[in-house]
Scaffold this active site. Structure first.
Site, short mmCIF file in Angstrom:
data_model
loop_
_atom_site.label_atom_id
_atom_site.label_comp_id
_atom_site.label_asym_id
_atom_site.label_seq_id
_atom_site.Cartn_x
_atom_site.Cartn_y
_atom_site.Cartn_z
N LYS A 1 0.88 -1.26 -0.08
CA LYS A 1 0.14 -0.09 0.03
C LYS A 1 0.72 1.23 0.13
CE LYS A 1 -1.67 -0.97 4.20
NZ LYS A 1 -1.30 -2.22 4.28
N ARG B 1 -7.84 1.39 10.42
CA ARG B 1 -7.39 -0.05 10.74
C ARG B 1 -8.40 -0.67 11.59
NH1 ARG B 1 -0.97 -0.33 11.45
NH2 ARG B 1 -0.51 0.10 9.25
#
Ligand code: ZN
Length: 220
Positions: A21, A96
């Site tokens: 990412k 997250r």
């Protein structure tokens, strides 16, 4: 070669640690003047500067744990209001947890809502090798890999001659813990974003250039 592209995307890059990412977010951001908002980089800067936030965060990061939601949420909220993030941004490393995702939804104005959540799919067996071989430049932040993307001289950045370091959370003792935290806390976000109909998936277990081209298409 940097291709000039115009993107009006407000994206979350979602995926396990080591899925690529950060590398891809840096490249897309540089090519398309999209703000790259990496909560990991922001936290590491706080740690390096020895701020109170940095000192608190370091204990969690060294143990492979997540920094508490309220700390991360307020840091991101402040960052997303900066002028360079007005048109387009990529969130890398955030949200997250489900509470972080819900906080993000609550705090974005309707006209600046999320446009894409891109899931970087990589089998878990491949992630461990990616993480343990990763090195980053202490000067320019470039990311290298001892096997997949080695520098010409061991331990020295090709781009700026800076010293390469292994992040403390890429050491073997922290990797297993990070993957476990990902499975229990971050993987549930896939269902959340699928329900919100913003989720796209990219097969990220392919060469970085192939993944990059597909990302640009997905983000148009
Ligand atoms: Zn460098």
């Amino acid at each position: 070669m940097v291709m000039a592209v115009s993107l009006q995307a407000r994206c979350v890059f979602l995926g396990a640690p080591g899925a690529g990412k950060g590398t891809q977010a840096k490249r897309v951001a540089a090519a398309a003047s999209v703000a790259h908002i990496s909560t990991g980089d922001m936290l590491r800067q706080e740690v390096a500067a020895g701020t109170p936030l940095g000192r608190a965060a370091k204990e969690f990061m060294d143990a492979g744990k997540l920094v508490p939601d309220e700390v991360i949420i307020s840091m991101v909220q402040e960052r997303i209001r900066q002028p360079d993030a007005r048109a387009a941004w990529i969130l890398d490393g955030f949200p997250r947890t489900l509470p972080q995702a819900e906080a993000l939804d609550r705090n974005l104005p309707r006209e600046a809502a999320l446009t894409h959540v891109i899931y970087f799919a990589v089998p878990e067996a491949a992630l461990v090798g990616r993480l343990s071989g990763r090195r980053s430049c202490s000067r320019c932040g470039a990311i290298w890999h001892v096997e997949h993307q080695p520098t010409r001289r061991e331990g020295i950045c090709d781009r700026c001659d800076g010293e390469l370091l292994q992040r403390s959370d890429d050491r073997p003792e922290a990797i297993g813990k990070r993957l476990e935290v990902y499975r229990s806390q971050t993987a549930p976000l896939l269902a959340y974003y699928r329900d919100h109909q913003v989720l796209r998936e990219v097969d990220a277990n392919r060469p970085p250039d192939v993944v990059y081209q597909e990302l640009l298409k997905l983000m148009q």
